[in-house]
Design a protein around this motif. Structure first.
Motif, PDB file in Angstrom:
ATOM      1  N   GLU A 259      19.157  -1.247   8.627  1.00 27.15           N
ATOM      2  CA  GLU A 259      19.494  -2.152   9.716  1.00 27.15           C
ATOM      3  C   GLU A 259      19.900  -3.522   9.190  1.00 27.15           C
ATOM      4  OE1 GLU A 259      16.373  -2.275  12.630  1.00 27.15           O
ATOM      5  OE2 GLU A 259      15.821  -0.190  12.293  1.00 27.15           O
ATOM      6  N   GLN A 260      20.266  -3.609   7.916  1.00 28.36           N
ATOM      7  CA  GLN A 260      20.512  -4.900   7.300  1.00 28.36           C
ATOM      8  C   GLN A 260      21.630  -5.664   8.003  1.00 28.36           C
ATOM      9  OE1 GLN A 260      18.509  -6.194   4.812  1.00 28.36           O
ATOM     10  NE2 GLN A 260      19.560  -8.050   5.483  1.00 28.36           N
ATOM     11  N   GLU A 261      22.650  -4.952   8.448  1.00 26.03           N
ATOM     12  CA  GLU A 261      23.749  -5.635   9.129  1.00 26.03           C
ATOM     13  C   GLU A 261      23.267  -6.295  10.415  1.00 26.03           C
ATOM     14  OE1 GLU A 261      27.119  -3.214   9.793  1.00 26.03           O
ATOM     15  OE2 GLU A 261      27.406  -2.695   7.673  1.00 26.03           O
ATOM     16  N   ILE A 262      22.372  -5.608  11.119  1.00 28.12           N
ATOM     17  CA  ILE A 262      21.830  -6.173  12.357  1.00 28.12           C
ATOM     18  C   ILE A 262      20.957  -7.389  12.039  1.00 28.12           C
ATOM     19  CG2 ILE A 262      20.345  -5.730  14.347  1.00 28.12           C
ATOM     20  CD1 ILE A 262      21.177  -2.803  14.186  1.00 28.12           C
ATOM     21  N   ILE A 263      20.126  -7.267  10.992  1.00 24.16           N
ATOM     22  CA  ILE A 263      19.270  -8.383  10.599  1.00 24.16           C
ATOM     23  C   ILE A 263      20.118  -9.585  10.204  1.00 24.16           C
ATOM     24  CG2 ILE A 263      17.508  -9.168   8.959  1.00 24.16           C
ATOM     25  CD1 ILE A 263      16.508  -7.106  10.961  1.00 24.16           C
ATOM     26  N   ASP A 264      21.162  -9.343   9.431  1.00 23.81           N
ATOM     27  CA  ASP A 264      22.048 -10.438   9.022  1.00 23.81           C
ATOM     28  C   ASP A 264      22.656 -11.129  10.237  1.00 23.81           C
ATOM     29  OD1 ASP A 264      21.522  -9.852   6.401  1.00 23.81           O
ATOM     30  OD2 ASP A 264      23.377  -8.709   6.065  1.00 23.81           O
ATOM     31  N   GLU A 265      22.993 -10.346  11.236  1.00 25.07           N
ATOM     32  CA  GLU A 265      23.580 -10.912  12.458  1.00 25.07           C
ATOM     33  C   GLU A 265      22.559 -11.783  13.187  1.00 25.07           C
ATOM     34  OE1 GLU A 265      25.196  -9.423  16.829  1.00 25.07           O
ATOM     35  OE2 GLU A 265      25.083  -7.972  15.169  1.00 25.07           O
ATOM     36  N   LEU A 266      21.301 -11.291  13.296  1.00 24.12           N
ATOM     37  CA  LEU A 266      20.249 -12.074  13.971  1.00 24.12           C
ATOM     38  C   LEU A 266      19.997 -13.382  13.238  1.00 24.12           C
ATOM     39  CD1 LEU A 266      17.640  -9.263  14.803  1.00 24.12           C
ATOM     40  CD2 LEU A 266      19.357 -10.271  16.329  1.00 24.12           C
ATOM     41  N   VAL A 267      19.971 -13.327  11.917  1.00 25.90           N
ATOM     42  CA  VAL A 267      19.735 -14.535  11.116  1.00 25.90           C
ATOM     43  C   VAL A 267      20.887 -15.504  11.278  1.00 25.90           C
ATOM     44  CG1 VAL A 267      19.525 -15.405   8.763  1.00 25.90           C
ATOM     45  CG2 VAL A 267      18.279 -13.343   9.431  1.00 25.90           C
ATOM     46  N   ARG A 268      22.110 -14.997  11.207  1.00 28.46           N
ATOM     47  CA  ARG A 268      23.297 -15.850  11.305  1.00 28.46           C
ATOM     48  C   ARG A 268      23.352 -16.553  12.655  1.00 28.46           C
ATOM     49  NH1 ARG A 268      26.359 -12.332   9.534  1.00 28.46           N
ATOM     50  NH2 ARG A 268      27.037 -11.387  11.511  1.00 28.46           N
TER      51      ARG A 268
END
Length: 882
Positions: free
Chosen positions: A127-136
């Protein structure tokens, strides 16, 4: 803790008052004594005006040093029953109630319970892409609102973030040079040639030699030659050249001291103990900062890297997804303000806070276990059997198991008192090349006591001692000189090879032979004399003072020291026929830390000498007559003797046995008859605690002698590991309890202390020493890379004064790994803060805290814990009820 320096001062300029600034900065380190006179010290004794938690946060920020127990240590302690789940739950609920929450309590509780499991966050690779989106998204929102949480300011050394052409940090280059100059100046034993101009001080010697240092470039040497010729101006100019702002100076100097706290601590110790040394620590800092400027100057000005941890935001969001029970959808549903509040909560309830709560639960568990052990059991009932021997032991935790064996073996009573017996003396033992202060290191000796033989006797001992020292000196000089060293292997090779083989494969037998040799050939005369009288004659010379200290005691001093010692050990009546003052020492082979096992509090001074002095005083007619006027009547039949408890083999060595009365002789015969079984039982129990000795069941007496004489043995004994409590009270309070060698035991009866002065002296002296010992063991366990000294197997003794790892490390300040760990991944010492227990009414405790602001500060700031047992036997916890 918003300020960058741990000790702030109010002044117009840190530069103008640079000496005051250095003095305040120096509180972040403590003096480090040479290892031959090892002294246990709390590494944070200068920071106790701050709370333990504040210092923990500051160290984490400034030095990346964590002083809470590690996760693995906590998990192991919980598995071993040292931490009860109910106390961690209690501490968590207290924290929740005391904290002003900006998020729903249910969210905080859910998150906290999961975080306290001390499990690592799972990787979210799928789910790294989703996590990166939440962080961004959250990072952009925080920037727009400008509501990012404030970070503590810090002033790192410039050399820590500048690299050379080999991509190595310049701080490492700086440390290398500073270590080199420190070794050259401090060297006390190993070099054949001393540092030129050493007698003129560090600054002069360094300034004369540094222009010729081949390890520096020509440009670096030229920069150093352009600097001022005095330490104060040098420091000011160097700080200015580096661009350090006035308000940053103290923090910058603190970080320089913490970069090599061992060598800096040694400079501080030299300042305190050598009369010919002046401003050594100040000079050390001036040289260090000057060399930093000379090394980093080509790179100036330097922009510090952004200290923000970009991964922290991702970690906090992931922690809510794993520990908070959130899904990606529920997280997205939060408002920007709610997301920020949850992130701030995760920042606060971090790994460090979790381990802080576990530490407090660990301490509370031990508190309750000790309470149940002491209070719930029926008090010890004195038997009608008459006590025949009273033995006063040091409060050292190693004495407690031995004392229990003594008490179980017959009509014997044991007492607890600080092992220097309240005598502020410097000892000059017959056969010793050096005088040695024989008292806790925070005190200064007030008298010198010499041991000698009568001139008319043939002093063969001194002659043989001198002959052996001459051979040793010659061997050392041959090693250090070029031509003789070529011949030396041919002469010494066979003998040293034989010694290596026998010491390795027959340590017990060879050790016995060596002890027999020393006892026969280098045996001190039995009837040595001590200079106890101020006007005593020695070699027909009238001696009064030596090295500024008076020789011996006046009559009033003899009476006063004896009276105070007897009161401190609560022995003022009901004297047995034989009273034995028992000092303590240790024995081990090839052990740089031998002095720490003799006595970590008194700089390695084995306390048998003090025991002998006090026993002599107690036997003096003039002293007994004066004590009678103080209400202390010592029967004529009562004789005082002195012995030394050898802690590594649990044997009692008699060192002063005067002519005994008939009753005392009977008592002596009884204690001597049972001493072999006492030693056997004590060694059997202690051996079971050493690694690799609980599988095979060897003869415990033979085995301890093997261990102490084996020069490859890394753990001759545990020392004071596992120390956890300091109990001040009557022996009956703890006599039914097996305290497992974890408690310092000091006799005290509040009925005999109407004004509370005895208790105040115990707290200000022995209890302070115990706290220092406790925190040194604590620090060496939780932060071994910074406060410990690594593995004994890889240590190098340097300059005759300390140990390093390799040949260019910091001078290591604490205990070796083998003193606190049973194995690389198995704990032995339990890192908890000292619990002091006082048997006295609550009014005594309140008076103590009202009158002793330093002790109250230690308690309020979390450096020590306190409980009491009142006259009804009720336990009171003062740590949480002040």
């Amino acid at each position: 803790m918003g300020e960058s320096n741990i000790h702030s001062i109010e002044k117009s300029s840190y530069f103008d008052d640079i000496r005051v600034t250095v003095e305040n900065a120096s509180k972040v380190i403590v003096p480090l004594s040479p290892i031959s006179v090892f002294a246990a010290r709390s590494p944070w004794s200068g920071l106790e005006d701050k709370t333990f938690d504040e210092v923990a946060s500051w160290l984490k920020q400034e030095r990346k040093v964590d002083i809470y127990p590690a996760r693995t240590t906590i998990i192991e302690a919980r598995q071993q029953g040292e931490i009860s789940d109910k106390y961690i739950e209690r501490r968590f609920q207290q924290w929740i109630e005391e904290t002003k929450l900006s998020i729903p309590k249910a969210h905080a509780t859910q998150y906290g319970h999961q975080a306290l499991k001390l499990q690592s966050l799972d990787a979210y690779s799928e789910e790294q892409e989703i996590i990166d989106e939440l962080v961004r998204d959250l990072r952009e929102s925080l920037k727009e609102n400008n509501t990012a949480s404030e970070q503590l300011t810090s002033v790192p050394l410039i050399s820590t973030y500048v690299f050379d052409d080999k991509n190595e940090k310049l701080i490492d280059t700086l440390d290398y040079h500073v270590i080199k100059w420190c070794k050259l100046f401090i060297d006390d034993a190993q070099s054949g040639w001393t540092m030129p101009n050493r007698d003129k001080g560090l600054f002069n010697a360094w300034q004369r030699l540094v222009p010729y240092d081949p390890a520096l470039t020509k440009q670096q040497r030229m920069r150093l030659q352009s600097l001022p010729n005095d330490a104060e101006s040098l420091l000011k100019v160097s700080l200015n050249n580096l661009g350090i702002k006035d308000i940053e100076v103290q923090t910058y100097l603190e970080n320089h001291l913490l970069s090599l706290p061992g060598w800096a601590g040694m400079m501080m110790w030299q300042d305190d103990h050598h009369k010919k040394v002046h401003d050594l620590l100040f000079t050390y800092l001036a040289i260090r900062v000057a060399m930093e400027w000379a090394i980093v100057d080509p790179h100036l000005p330097v922009t510090p890297p952004d200290a923000k941890d970009e991964s922290a935001l991702e970690t906090n969001i992931v922690s809510w997804l794993q520990w908070g029970g959130f899904t990606v959808e529920t997280w997205r549903a939060l408002s920007i303000e709610e997301k920020e509040q949850h992130v701030q909560f995760a920042n606060e309830f971090n790994d460090q806070l979790c381990r802080k709560l576990w530490l407090e639960a660990w301490e509370e568990t031990y508190n309750e276990q000790l309470k149940d052990m002491i209070v719930s059991k029926k008090p010890y009932q004195m038997t009608s059997q008459k006590t025949e021997v009273q033995m006063a032991f040091c409060i050292d935790v190693r004495s407690e198991p031995f004392r229990r064996q003594v008490e179980a073996a017959g009509p014997f009573e044991t007492l607890g008192i600080a092992g220097f017996f309240g005598l502020p003396i410097e000892k000059s033992e017959l056969g010793s090349k050096y005088n040695h202060p024989s008292l806790p290191v925070m005190n200064q000796p007030q008298h010198k006591i010499q041991e000698y033989t009568h001139e008319r006797e043939p002093n063969a001992f001194q002659q043989r001692k001198h002959a052996l020292e001459s051979v040793t000196y010659t061997f050392k000089k041959m090693k250090q000189n070029v031509l003789p060293s070529l011949l030396l292997p041919e002469l010494s090779g066979p003998w040293l090879s034989l010694q290596m083989l026998t010491r390795s494969f027959m340590p017990r037998r060879v050790g016995a032979m060596i002890r027999k040799f020393y006892s026969n050939w280098l045996q001190k005369p039995q009837d040595t004399t001590l200079t106890l009288d101020r006007n005593q004659h020695h070699n027909h010379q009238h001696i009064h003072f030596e090295d500024g200290l008076p020789i011996g005691f006046t009559k009033a001093e003899k009476v006063n020291y004896t009276l105070q010692a007897l009161k401190l050990m609560d022995l003022t009546k009901n004297f047995a026929p034989l009273v034995v003052m028992c000092g303590h020492g240790s024995q081990s082979a090839n052990n740089p830390y031998a002095a720490s096992l003799d006595c970590g509090a008194c700089g390695g001074a084995a306390s048998g000498f003090n025991a002998k002095v006090l026993a002599h005083l107690c036997n003096m007619t003039e002293v007994r007559e004066s004590l009678l006027q103080e209400g202390i009547e010592i029967p004529e039949k009562t004789i005082f003797a002195a012995a030394e408890h050898q802690t590594s083999v649990d044997e009692l060595k008699w060192i002063y046995l005067p002519e005994l009365s008939q009753e005392a002789q009977i008592a002596y015969d009884k204690i001597e008859a049972v001493m072999p079984q006492i030693s056997y039982a004590a060694n059997e129990k202690r051996l079971a605690q050493l690694p690799n000795n609980n599988i095979v069941k060897p003869n415990p007496v033979n085995e301890v002698h093997r261990i102490t004489n084996d020069w490859s043995e890394i753990r001759p004994e545990w020392g004071l590991a596992k120390n956890a409590a300091f109990i001040i009270g009557r022996r009956e309070l703890t006599k039914n309890s097996d305290l497992a060698g974890r408690a310092f035991l000091h006799n005290y009866d509040w009925h005999n202390d109407k004004d509370g002065s005895i208790l105040a002296n115990i707290i200000a002296g022995p209890a302070l020493v115990a706290q220092w010992i406790n925190l040194q063991y604590y620090a060496s366990t939780v932060a071994p890379h910074f406060y410990g000294s690594g593995s004994k197997a890889t240590q190098t003794v340097t300059a005759g004064i300390g140990v390093m790892q390799g040949n260019a490390s910091d001078l290591l300040t604490g205990l070796p790994w083998q003193s606190v760990m049973a194995a690389d991944n198995k704990m032995y010492h339990s890192p908890i803060r000292l619990l002091i227990i006082i048997q006295a009414p609550q009014s005594f405790i309140k008076k103590l805290l009202d009158n002793d602001s330093n002790f109250k500060q230690k308690l309020l700031n979390g450096w020590v814990r306190l409980a009491s047992v009142d006259e009804q036997g009720t336990w009171h916890n003062w740590t949480t009820n002040l």
